[in-house]
Write an enzyme that holds these catalytic residues in place. Structure first.
Site, PDB file in Angstrom:
ATOM      1  CG  HIS A 197      33.194  35.809  40.079  1.00  0.00           C
ATOM      2  ND1 HIS A 197      33.383  34.804  39.899  1.00  0.00           N
ATOM      3  CD2 HIS A 197      34.863  36.443  39.860  1.00  0.00           C
ATOM      4  CE1 HIS A 197      34.302  34.981  38.798  1.00  0.00           C
ATOM      5  NE2 HIS A 197      35.155  36.182  38.885  1.00  0.00           N
ATOM      6  CE  LYS A 220      33.723  31.814  35.768  1.00  0.00           C
ATOM      7  NZ  LYS A 220      33.722  32.009  34.578  1.00  0.00           N
ATOM      8  CG  HIS A 253      33.761  33.652  31.347  1.00  0.00           C
ATOM      9  ND1 HIS A 253      32.491  34.164  32.240  1.00  0.00           N
ATOM     10  CD2 HIS A 253      34.476  34.129  31.791  1.00  0.00           C
ATOM     11  CE1 HIS A 253      32.588  35.280  33.346  1.00  0.00           C
ATOM     12  NE2 HIS A 253      34.209  34.808  33.444  1.00  0.00           N
ATOM     13  CE  LYS A 260      30.552  36.865  36.451  1.00  0.00           C
ATOM     14  NZ  LYS A 260      31.775  36.354  37.091  1.00  0.00           N
TER      15      LYS A 260
END
Length: 591
Positions: free
Chosen positions: A450, A223, A221, A452
């Site tokens: 989106h 990025k 996950h 976090k």
């Protein structure tokens, strides 16, 4: 009556029409019709529409009462309303009183927009993060924001792109420079079917790699981007999948910093940033490949290659998650235990004693009160100057309501990227945590998050700030086992932690894409004059005209302190049915 805003007349080019007066909008219901505006057009009813501003935001409720339709423009979306239809409009939205005729922009100056004043010199940019540029937003909301060509630019020799989802066609069209990069490694979390599609459509020199997932229900996950240049390496950590909607319609964050090659004649020692980076990259186990870099020589591209760069000016610490069962020396290397260990080493101002915590994310795992206490304990670590612990902070979860999603830039479609099921969201113990996503000051109330982020704050001051790929889940952060001697993590995640102690006030900027480097004298002078401790502040706390040297502004997209849910607010979950139509006339699930 209190004046709330205006309807500003526009010409066909959507420029302000100076020859026609603005129409004042007051609190309560405002009737708009041909008796109220200087337009002779009998297609406009005497009571064409009513417009009722919201007392708490820069939005207004619209009810079409006339017989002829109107058209609403919000960002790059256009919607037609018929008699008795209702809608919500926002500051900057445009109304066509008759389709193709009589354009008016709704302007609500009620809300201040501190993001307009968010400007930093280049050498200070790595000390904070940036928001991504969103197509539907007005210009002011995109102040100092970034698009993907702003990041992937210049004479890149090697590009390592780490992500979960990837749209190969969009990526190449949005960032044509990538097609000219000699060596590209894509580290992804896609399914087998999607991988086959990517393989068929990738450039021939691109390598695909999916890291090992030793524990079920885990994902890759993280990025990030690692871009190697003749002058150095650019490290990028962000929150967006490599797909169109993530880079254009959602609230997202990105941090990047450039680092020079080490001087081989006087090699510098490693740093915490370097050690964490190489250890994390080693866990990905990508297939090693060889490259020849012009004027630099031959290299094997493996994790240890990244030891060749000088990270001594790194403005952040890395917080990564790697799947596995971690114990012994590995217990504090990953997940929330890594965050705990770094915060334990820090001293913070007295104002952060027992101050609240923010958890803001886009997917909620299956949680229980025991794990929430474990997680809060890690995020509450740290001491004051007198060595006393900061103490446990009360957590607040910022999460969109059903109404937020329904009225968002994408309507209900935005809910597909806030993928939490009802069974996770409806747990009774979570009710005390729910807080609203309100982002008027950055223009992103309708751009669903989106991004976090996790932080500890007091007013508009931040003790520390974390930008990460990790949602609120055990899979992402890990859960302690075996009497707290083992941490089990399922997924790969990566984030950057901003600490006042890590940020150098001088900045000491270096760029891989420019020959301009802050002089060594300036760096030394700034570092030697570092008498005041660096402070992290939100945009709302930075003031308008002048920012003291020791303050670093953070474009936290949401309002602090957050507003708790009202009894009428319902947290979004993506597996429920919603019959109220969204801003595009759709229901959920979408057909």
């Amino acid at each position: 009556m209190c004046k709330i805003g205006y309807l500003v007349p526009l010409n066909r080019n959507l420029e302000e029409e100076g020859s026609v007066c603005k129409l004042s909008i007051f609190d309560g219901s405002n009737v708009i019709g041909r008796n109220h505006i200087p337009i002779l057009d009998k297609r406009i009813s005497r009571k064409h529409l009513s417009l009722t501003p919201s007392p708490h935001s820069n939005s207004a409720h619209v009810l079409l009462e006339g017989t002829n339709p109107i058209v609403l423009h919000s960002g790059n979306k256009r919607r037609k309303l018929y008699s008795e239809d209702t809608a919500t409009i926002y500051d900057g939205d445009i109304i066509e009183l008759i389709p193709g005729h009589h354009f008016f922009k709704y302007h609500s100056p009620k809300t201040t927009h501190p993001i307009r004043h968010f400007h930093l010199p280049n050498h200070k940019i790595p000390s904070t993060f940036r928001l991504l540029h969103l197509q539907p937003l007005p210009l002011w909301a995109n102040t100092s924001s970034l698009s993907i060509p702003d990041v992937i630019q210049g004479d890149i020799q090697i590009a390592i792109l780490s992500n979960y989802m990837l749209d190969i066609h969009w990526l190449l069209s949005a960032c044509p420079a990538l097609s000219k990069v000699p060596h590209v490694l894509l580290i992804h979390g896609e399914s087998d079917g999607r991988v086959e599609h990517i393989k068929r459509n990738r450039p021939a020199n691109w390598i695909l790699h999916k890291p090992p997932l030793p524990i079920s229900f885990g994902t890759h996950h993280s990025k990030a981007m690692f871009l190697v240049y003749p002058r150095g390496v650019r490290v990028v950590v962000h929150t967006a999948n490599l797909i169109h909607v993530d880079w254009n319609n959602k609230s997202q964050g990105l941090w990047m910093q450039d680092f020079p090659w080490k001087d081989q004649n006087s090699p510098t020692k490693g740093s915490g940033f370097e050690n964490d980076l190489v250890e994390y990259l080693s866990a990905l186990k990508w297939p090693e490949f060889s490259v020849k870099l012009p004027s630099l020589g031959n290299f094997s591209i493996n994790p240890y290659f990244f030891k060749k760069f000088n990270y001594s000016d790194a403005m952040v610490r890395l917080i990564a998650s790697v799947p596995g069962y971690h114990s012994g020396a590995g217990l504090k290397k990953w997940g929330h235990m890594k965050l705990r260990s770094l915060l334990q080493e820090c001293t913070f101002d007295e104002e952060f004693k027992k101050s609240p915590l923010i958890y803001q994310f886009s997917s909620l795992g299956s949680l229980d009160e025991k794990w929430m206490a474990e997680f809060a304990s890690s995020l509450s670590a740290g001491s004051c100057e007198d060595k006393t612990p900061l103490g446990m902070g009360e957590a607040q979860i910022i999460w969109p309501t059903v109404e937020d999603v329904r009225c968002s830039l994408e309507g209900y479609a935005a809910g597909s990227c806030i993928p939490s099921p009802l069974k996770n969201v409806e747990k009774a113990f979570l009710k005390k945590y729910w807080s609203k996503w309100k982002a008027d000051h950055t223009g992103r109330s309708r751009a669903m998050p989106h991004i976090k982020t996790f932080t500890r704050y007091n007013g508009q001051n931040l003790a520390w700030f974390l930008l990460t790929s990790a949602n609120l889940s055990k899979a992402a952060w890990g859960t302690l086992q075996k009497n707290n001697t083992q941490l089990m993590i399922r997924s790969y995640e990566l984030g950057v932690l901003f600490l006042p102690s890590s940020i150098k006030r001088g900045g000491c900027g270096f760029s891989c894409t420019s020959n301009v480097t802050l002089s060594e004298d300036k760096c030394t002078r700034e570092e030697s004059s570092e008498m005041k401790k660096t402070k992290l502040v939100t945009l709302c706390g930075m003031g308008r005209d002048w920012l003291p040297e020791e303050m670093i502004p953070f474009p936290v997209p949401y309002k602090l302190p957050p507003q708790p849910y009202s009894p009428q607010d319902v947290p979004w979950s993506w597996d429920r049915q919603y019959s109220d139509k969204d801003v595009y006339g759709q229901v959920w699930p979408m057909m």
